[in-house]
Motif scaffolding. Sequence first.
Motif, short mmCIF file in Angstrom:
data_model
loop_
_atom_site.label_atom_id
_atom_site.label_comp_id
_atom_site.label_asym_id
_atom_site.label_seq_id
_atom_site.Cartn_x
_atom_site.Cartn_y
_atom_site.Cartn_z
N GLN A 36 -8.26 -3.99 0.35
CA GLN A 36 -7.23 -4.21 -0.67
C GLN A 36 -5.94 -3.48 -0.31
O GLN A 36 -5.94 -2.55 0.49
CB GLN A 36 -7.74 -3.75 -2.04
N ASN A 37 -4.86 -3.90 -0.96
CA ASN A 37 -3.55 -3.31 -0.73
C ASN A 37 -3.14 -2.33 -1.82
O ASN A 37 -2.07 -1.75 -1.76
CB ASN A 37 -2.50 -4.43 -0.64
N GLY A 38 -3.99 -2.18 -2.82
CA GLY A 38 -3.65 -1.28 -3.91
C GLY A 38 -4.80 -1.10 -4.85
O GLY A 38 -5.85 -1.73 -4.72
N MET A 39 -4.59 -0.20 -5.80
CA MET A 39 -5.59 0.03 -6.83
C MET A 39 -4.92 0.64 -8.05
O MET A 39 -3.84 1.22 -7.95
CB MET A 39 -6.70 0.94 -6.33
N GLU A 40 -5.56 0.47 -9.19
CA GLU A 40 -5.05 1.05 -10.42
C GLU A 40 -5.93 2.23 -10.80
O GLU A 40 -7.13 2.24 -10.53
CB GLU A 40 -5.05 0.01 -11.53
N LEU A 57 -1.19 2.18 -7.43
CA LEU A 57 -0.84 2.69 -6.11
C LEU A 57 -0.97 1.55 -5.12
O LEU A 57 -2.02 0.92 -5.03
CB LEU A 57 -1.77 3.84 -5.72
N CYS A 58 0.12 1.24 -4.42
CA CYS A 58 0.15 0.12 -3.47
C CYS A 58 0.57 0.59 -2.09
O CYS A 58 1.38 1.51 -1.97
CB CYS A 58 1.15 -0.94 -3.91
N LEU A 59 0.05 -0.09 -1.09
CA LEU A 59 0.53 0.08 0.28
C LEU A 59 1.38 -1.13 0.61
O LEU A 59 0.95 -2.27 0.42
CB LEU A 59 -0.64 0.17 1.27
N ARG A 60 2.58 -0.91 1.07
CA ARG A 60 3.47 -2.02 1.40
C ARG A 60 2.98 -2.76 2.63
O ARG A 60 2.38 -2.19 3.53
CB ARG A 60 4.88 -1.50 1.66
N LYS A 70 2.92 3.25 3.69
CA LYS A 70 4.13 3.56 2.94
C LYS A 70 3.80 3.33 1.46
O LYS A 70 4.21 2.35 0.87
CB LYS A 70 5.30 2.71 3.39
N PRO A 71 3.00 4.22 0.89
CA PRO A 71 2.52 4.00 -0.47
C PRO A 71 3.57 4.26 -1.54
O PRO A 71 4.49 5.06 -1.35
CB PRO A 71 1.36 4.99 -0.60
#
Length: 123
Positions: A36-40, A57-60, A70-71
């Motif tokens: 995944q590219n992110g999580m809550e 939180l996301c990773l570009r 680059k979170p």
Amino acid sequence: MVREEIINKVLSQTDVDYRLAFPTASLWGVQIPEDQNGMEFEATSAGNIHEHWNFRLCLRNSNNGERYRKPELTGDWLQFVRSKSLCKGNKIILTMELDEATGERSYTIRAETKLMGSWVPIA
């Protein structure tokens, strides 16, 4: 219970206007699943257990579709900034508590401002 500080960061103008540039070195504390590219996750305000914030939180992604480190933190981030009247130069501290028996993580966030040379909590 193990309690560890994940972020201790003085805020930039971008942090208070758009999103929090999440320190790459702090990614260990909020584990994004590999596929995944992110999580809550939810964080409780320090000093007010009734205040909860839902952060993302996301990773570009890079141009070729691969993620790179680059979170950024979004979700309720700007609401948190506004509710605490944060500005450039204030500080946030995000801590994680890990229940070693269950593996469950919980998060607490607090804001501080510098007053007469010392950091003091913002209610």
